[in-house]
Design a protein around this motif. Structure first.
Motif, PDB file in Angstrom:
ATOM      1  N   THR A 296      11.595  17.835   0.183  1.00 16.47           N
ATOM      2  CA  THR A 296      11.549  17.570   1.625  1.00 16.47           C
ATOM      3  C   THR A 296      12.421  18.609   2.330  1.00 16.47           C
ATOM      4  O   THR A 296      13.167  19.342   1.678  1.00 16.47           O
ATOM      5  CB  THR A 296      12.099  16.164   2.000  1.00 16.47           C
ATOM      6  OG1 THR A 296      13.536  16.226   2.022  1.00 16.47           O
ATOM      7  CG2 THR A 296      11.632  15.082   1.040  1.00 16.47           C
ATOM      8  N   LEU A 315       7.787   7.710   3.276  1.00 18.69           N
ATOM      9  CA  LEU A 315       8.094   8.747   2.283  1.00 18.69           C
ATOM     10  C   LEU A 315       8.804   9.923   2.928  1.00 18.69           C
ATOM     11  O   LEU A 315       9.802  10.408   2.429  1.00 18.69           O
ATOM     12  CB  LEU A 315       6.791   9.295   1.693  1.00 18.69           C
ATOM     13  CG  LEU A 315       6.181   8.625   0.495  1.00 18.69           C
ATOM     14  CD1 LEU A 315       5.077   9.502  -0.045  1.00 18.69           C
ATOM     15  CD2 LEU A 315       7.233   8.313  -0.548  1.00 18.69           C
ATOM     16  N   ASP A 316       8.219  10.433   4.015  1.00 18.96           N
ATOM     17  CA  ASP A 316       8.809  11.583   4.710  1.00 18.96           C
ATOM     18  C   ASP A 316       8.324  11.525   6.160  1.00 18.96           C
ATOM     19  O   ASP A 316       7.174  11.864   6.446  1.00 18.96           O
ATOM     20  CB  ASP A 316       8.339  12.877   4.033  1.00 18.96           C
ATOM     21  CG  ASP A 316       8.931  14.124   4.690  1.00 18.96           C
ATOM     22  OD1 ASP A 316       9.645  13.992   5.705  1.00 18.96           O
ATOM     23  OD2 ASP A 316       8.665  15.232   4.179  1.00 18.96           O
ATOM     24  N   GLY A 319       6.667  14.505   7.411  1.00 22.56           N
ATOM     25  CA  GLY A 319       5.597  15.066   6.574  1.00 22.56           C
ATOM     26  C   GLY A 319       4.287  15.230   7.314  1.00 22.56           C
ATOM     27  O   GLY A 319       4.036  14.560   8.314  1.00 22.56           O
ATOM     28  N   ASP A 324       2.593  10.594   3.778  1.00 23.40           N
ATOM     29  CA  ASP A 324       3.995  10.654   4.193  1.00 23.40           C
ATOM     30  C   ASP A 324       4.407   9.471   5.065  1.00 23.40           C
ATOM     31  O   ASP A 324       5.558   9.040   5.029  1.00 23.40           O
ATOM     32  CB  ASP A 324       4.264  11.973   4.923  1.00 23.40           C
ATOM     33  CG  ASP A 324       4.217  13.144   3.965  1.00 23.40           C
ATOM     34  OD1 ASP A 324       4.932  13.081   2.948  1.00 23.40           O
ATOM     35  OD2 ASP A 324       3.456  14.094   4.202  1.00 23.40           O
ATOM     36  N   THR A 325       3.473   8.961   5.851  1.00 28.00           N
ATOM     37  CA  THR A 325       3.804   7.819   6.702  1.00 28.00           C
ATOM     38  C   THR A 325       3.060   6.555   6.282  1.00 28.00           C
ATOM     39  O   THR A 325       3.401   5.460   6.699  1.00 28.00           O
ATOM     40  CB  THR A 325       3.479   8.138   8.182  1.00 28.00           C
ATOM     41  OG1 THR A 325       2.196   8.759   8.230  1.00 28.00           O
ATOM     42  CG2 THR A 325       4.520   9.087   8.766  1.00 28.00           C
ATOM     43  N   HIS A 350       2.070  14.852  -1.216  1.00 29.39           N
ATOM     44  CA  HIS A 350       3.272  15.074  -0.415  1.00 29.39           C
ATOM     45  C   HIS A 350       3.852  16.472  -0.679  1.00 29.39           C
ATOM     46  O   HIS A 350       4.136  17.219   0.268  1.00 29.39           O
ATOM     47  CB  HIS A 350       4.360  14.025  -0.680  1.00 29.39           C
ATOM     48  CG  HIS A 350       5.687  14.524  -0.207  1.00 29.39           C
ATOM     49  ND1 HIS A 350       6.043  14.515   1.125  1.00 29.39           N
ATOM     50  CD2 HIS A 350       6.682  15.195  -0.867  1.00 29.39           C
ATOM     51  CE1 HIS A 350       7.209  15.137   1.254  1.00 29.39           C
ATOM     52  NE2 HIS A 350       7.611  15.551   0.073  1.00 29.39           N
ATOM     53  N   PHE A 354       4.163  19.620   1.799  1.00 24.34           N
ATOM     54  CA  PHE A 354       5.464  20.183   2.184  1.00 24.34           C
ATOM     55  C   PHE A 354       5.504  21.706   1.989  1.00 24.34           C
ATOM     56  O   PHE A 354       5.945  22.443   2.868  1.00 24.34           O
ATOM     57  CB  PHE A 354       6.606  19.512   1.401  1.00 24.34           C
ATOM     58  CG  PHE A 354       7.936  20.143   1.713  1.00 24.34           C
ATOM     59  CD1 PHE A 354       8.510  19.984   2.971  1.00 24.34           C
ATOM     60  CD2 PHE A 354       8.572  20.957   0.783  1.00 24.34           C
ATOM     61  CE1 PHE A 354       9.717  20.608   3.288  1.00 24.34           C
ATOM     62  CE2 PHE A 354       9.774  21.590   1.092  1.00 24.34           C
ATOM     63  CZ  PHE A 354      10.345  21.413   2.351  1.00 24.34           C
TER      64      PHE A 354
END
Ligand code: PRF
Length: 386
Positions: A296, A315-316, A319, A324-325, A350, A354
């Motif tokens: 990340t 998750l991020d 992202g 990620d969401t 992911h 990234f």
């Protein structure tokens, strides 16, 4: 000087901008399969598949302009004959964007058993079934014509680290002689599928500045459409890798794309972009994803760690892919704990998302003229374990 038709393809490279604070560049490569905005990270699709993600998801969520395939693996399975029957790798795997194939000049050394290197080529034992095979500069060109990637790589020897000076020197000269044979043979072997293929030669020379300089001069002189730097990220300290990249990028022609093979961590990528590299590939985002490591912009996460078991945050949140969401850290940790394959798929999407975000962001900052300061900030920020 002899002009080899093999080195002329329909590839074009437009250099948009040079960054004032570093040697970073933003460019656009155009081939018969479309455009590639650089700097670019190429997801690795070793055996006609980017492990853990479908072509549809790769396109829609990660959106890379180019992916990588491997001559060594594809030659062993499904085998060249099947790829020819399919009409080439693009059709076989239903990927209509760019593909680059590595020549096997690395896998033969890292995977094959009992390899024997001679002037003629390399004899090796397959890691799949123990059968014996030969790779020569000539047959590797023929195999890559039949695979049909848009960018194909010269057959080289990637030296290990550390490497004795004399071995590195002899190996480098052999790689140069093999390049000449690749070019001569490619000239006699037309493309198989009606579009052109660009041959990238590879700079070697281990961690010796004088050898790197000599190799970069030899490769630059070949006049190819793009050039690669091999033999790095094989266990040397990062500072040594950067020092070698710098020697080489100072010599390779500015108006041609430069590809640093098998690199690397997000930090390695940003540092090498600053030194003038345009293209990267690495198994790290996909392989590490399958082991539960997430990259990340704030550092790396080991999702298997107990600390995530009741962390219901996304998750991020920054992202760019849907996972990620859509998923929480606690849920992904659970999937890894119970060894569900969905966990590996989520982590793969992911990580690739990234890496592609990172190079696109780098491109934006190069175009805006503030890459160097952004890079320094990001390097600090990403150098953490969360
Ligand atoms: N040569 C080739 N492929 C490679 C490398 C190389 O030196 C590397 C080095 N990191 C990765 N992939 N042909």
């Amino acid at each position: 000087m002899v002009i080899f038709a093999a080195l002329k393809s329909s590839m074009k490279f437009e250099l948009a901008v040079n960054d004032p604070g570093s040697s970073a560049r933003a460019g656009i490569i155009t081939t018969d399969h479309g455009t590639i905005e650089t700097p670019i990270f190429m997801p690795v699709g070793t055996v006609a598949s980017v492990k853990g993600i479908s072509q549809k998801e790769l396109k829609e969520e990660v959106n890379p302009d180019i992916i990588l395939g491997n001559t060594y693996h594809l030659y062993l399975r499904p085998q060249t004959e099947i790829l020819k029957k399919a009409g080439g790798l693009h059709k076989f795997m239903n990927w209509d964007r760019n593909i680059l194939t590595d020549s096997g000049g690395y896998q033969v050394y890292s995977l094959a058993e009992r390899r024997k290197i001679k002037e003629e080529g390399v004899r090796f034992k397959s890691h799949i079934d123990g059968s014996y095979h030969n790779f020569t500069p000539e047959n590797v060109m023929e195999i890559q014509r039949l695979i049909g990637a848009d960018i194909i790589m010269a057959f080289d020897e990637c030296t290990p680290y550390p490497c004795d000076y004399n071995y590195a020197k002899n190996s480098m000269h052999r790689t140069h002689r093999w390049l000449d044979r690749c070019i001569t043979h490619l000239d006699k072997t037309p493309p198989e599928y009606g579009y052109s293929q660009a041959l990238f030669p590879i700079v070697q020379g281990s961690t010796y500045k004088d050898l790197r300089k000599q190799s970069a001069e030899y490769i630059a002189n070949a006049g190819a459409e793009g050039n690669a730097i091999g033999g790095l990220s094989v266990g040397e300290p990062a500072e040594e890798m950067y020092a070698m990249t710098e020697v080489v990028t100072n010599i390779l022609p500015k108006e041609k794309p430069r590809y640093l093979m098998g690199v690397g961590t997000p930090i390695n990528i940003l540092e090498n972009i600053a030194l003038g590299v345009d293209m990267f590939d690495c198994v790290m985002p996909t392989r590490n994803a399958r082991n539960g490591m997430l990259f990340t912009s704030h550092g790396t996460i080991n999702i298997k760690n107990k600390k995530w078991q009741d962390d219901f945050s996304p998750l991020d949140e920054n992202g760019t892919t849907y996972v990620d969401t859509f998923y929480t850290k606690a849920y992904l940790r659970h999937l890894f704990t119970v060894n569900e394959m969905l966990g590996k798929q989520i982590a793969t999407m992911h990580n690739l998302g990234f890496y592609l975000w990172l190079v696109r962001e780098a491109r934006k900052h190069i175009l805006a003229g503030d890459f160097a300061s952004w890079k320094n900030m990001m390097v600090k920020q990403m150098d953490k374990r969360l």
